[in-house]
Structures are given as C-alpha cells and as structure tokens.
Design an enzyme around this catalytic site. Structure first.
Site, PDB file in Angstrom:
ATOM      1  N   HIS A   3       0.731  -1.164  -0.063  1.00 32.37           N
ATOM      2  CA  HIS A   3       0.016   0.142   0.066  1.00 32.37           C
ATOM      3  C   HIS A   3       0.941   1.245   0.018  1.00 32.37           C
ATOM      4  CE1 HIS A   3      -1.836   3.135   2.705  1.00 32.37           C
ATOM      5  NE2 HIS A   3      -2.652   3.297   1.576  1.00 32.37           N
ATOM      6  N   HIS A  80       1.863  10.964  -1.069  1.00 35.19           N
ATOM      7  CA  HIS A  80       1.195  10.590   0.282  1.00 35.19           C
ATOM      8  C   HIS A  80       1.237  11.794   1.226  1.00 35.19           C
ATOM      9  CE1 HIS A  80      -0.289   7.797   3.508  1.00 35.19           C
ATOM     10  NE2 HIS A  80      -1.134   8.182   2.785  1.00 35.19           N
TER      11      HIS A  80
END
Length: 268
Positions: A3, A80
């Site tokens: 992920h 992110h």
C-alpha cells in the site's frame, strides 16, 4: 501488494500536497517545525525500496501519481500527503530492470490519485509507460484469463499489467481524460470478475494524530499485526464472490505478511 508503495522516499523538505485539507495546510504553514515531522511520521507506509519490495515477494504496486504545484517541468512524482524525492519515470525504469532479470514474474501496477495532473501530463504519463515497458504490457489479445502465468511463460512475455484509475463509477462518462481508458481496459481484461484487492492498511484521521503526538503510522501498524495476521489466514483466494486475490499492506518486510499471503494459495 504494498500500500502506498513509494512512501519510503518521501521528501522531508517537500510541501504538503494541494489535495490535503485546509486544516492540515494551515497548521503546517503556522507551525512547520512541529507539524511537518508529524505529517512525515503518519505518511510513511513503507521502508523498503521498490526493488527490495519486489525481491520480498510483492507483485502489486500502489502508485499515487502527482505533479508538484508551480513546477514548470514535466516531472511526475508520487505523493502521500507530501511528495517523493524520486520521479515516476526513474521508478518505472527501476521496475523494468527488475523485470528483465525475472522473466517469469507478473507485476501489477495500479496508478491513481493524479494530484495536479493536467491532460498534457496524463498523456506524458501514458507515453512514459508505453515507452519504458513496451512489449511487456499486457496485450489485449491474451485470452487465457484462468491461467495468467502459463500464458506469460508460453508466449515468452514478461508481463506488467498497468491500471490507470481515473474516475469513480458515479462519474464514469464525464472525466476529461477519457483517452486513458485504453490502459484501464488493459488491466480490467484480467481483473474484472477475477481479482479483488483488499487493503489491510490502517487509516488515521487528524483527530487521532493530534491525540497521539508521539505516535506514528508504523507504530500503530506494528501493534495491530497479530490481528491482521489472523485475518489474512482466514481468507480464501479465487474467483468466488467472497474470495480475494491481492492483499496490500503497509511496512512490507517487518513481518511474515508476504509469506502468509502466498501460503493462501495452498487453499486453491
């Protein structure tokens, strides 16, 4: 799967992504010396490089593509909360080098997010993918969906399947970058009705972060690994409705995650 694959190389000096909430950007602007290190602790989901992840057994890579605000270049990065130090293009070349030394492996690349990308930048991304992987991309005319690996070996292909996820189903027909549907179909030939990706990553909200100023995503994840391990062992792979085929997790290499997922194949 891993992920947020590329968060091992987040740039400590990078600005917060424009997609983040106004509150996060405000706090980071007012108290950067305090807030930015906290953001970094809750943004990093991997510590192994992309090559090390592939060596560890990861075959599904979760790429969040972005273009930095006010950057005049065509360079694309990963994001992110903050942007990475390495570019998308350099990472794709790195994956290609690994694939060339592992001719019987299948790697699935899921590209999404597209923070700050214009139509021109989307086209640039597609061009890079086609230029770098070339004949290694999943061909549309491969029809043996039931046994993907044997098809790859029989045709002497080293296959990279690329998914470019551009929209939610609710706005399927109105996205301006519909020219990339080719790559979505490229991937869905094999995924539709066959693969199901389960993300077992833990997600925190701003309130949780503020209440746990000395915590981190890594600490929270490692504490939960025993429960996640039990859940993984209870899963079943296959094409049925309640089966899953890809499990994407955080901090690959810190436990038996890859081993546990691969061992699920013994249930087939």
């Amino acid at each position: 799967g891993s992920h947020d694959t590329m968060t091992y190389c987040l740039d400590k000096s990078s600005a917060v992504s424009g997609n983040e909430s106004k509150m996060v950007k405000f706090l980071n602007k007012c108290l950067p010396c305090i807030v930015h290190p906290i953001i970094m602790k809750w943004s990093i989901t991997q510590v192994l490089t992309v090559t090390e992840q592939l060596e560890a057994g990861v075959r599904y890579l979760d790429f969040r593509i972005a273009h930095k605000a006010n950057d005049p270049s065509m360079n694309l990065y990963f994001v992110h909360m903050v942007y990475t130090t390495v570019t998308v293009q350099d990472t794709l070349w790195e994956i290609l080098r690994w694939l060339e030394t592992h001719p019987q492996e299948v790697v699935i690349i899921a590209c999404r997010n597209f923070d700050g990308l214009t139509k021109r930048l989307h086209n640039h991304l597609v061009a890079c993918i086609k230029e770098i992987f070339h004949c290694k991309l999943c061909p549309r005319n491969v029809r043996d969906k039931a046994n993907l690996h044997s098809t790859v070996w029989r045709r002497a292909l080293n296959l990279t399947i690329v998914s470019v996820e551009l929209w939610d189903n609710s706005r399927d027909n109105c996205h301006p970058f519909s020219s990339l549907k080719y790559f979505m179909c490229h991937f869905m030939i094999f995924v539709s009705g066959k693969f199901f990706v389960a993300g077992i990553n833990l997600t925190e909200n701003l309130r949780y972060i503020l209440v746990h100023p000395f915590g981190s995503l890594k600490k929270m994840t490692l504490q939960s690994l025993p429960c996640l391990k039990i859940w993984i062992k209870q899963q079943n792979p296959g094409p049925k409705k309640k089966c899953i085929n890809i499990i994407a997790g955080d901090f690959i290499g810190n436990n038996d995650f890859v081993k546990d997922v691969i061992e699920l194949n013994t249930k087939i």
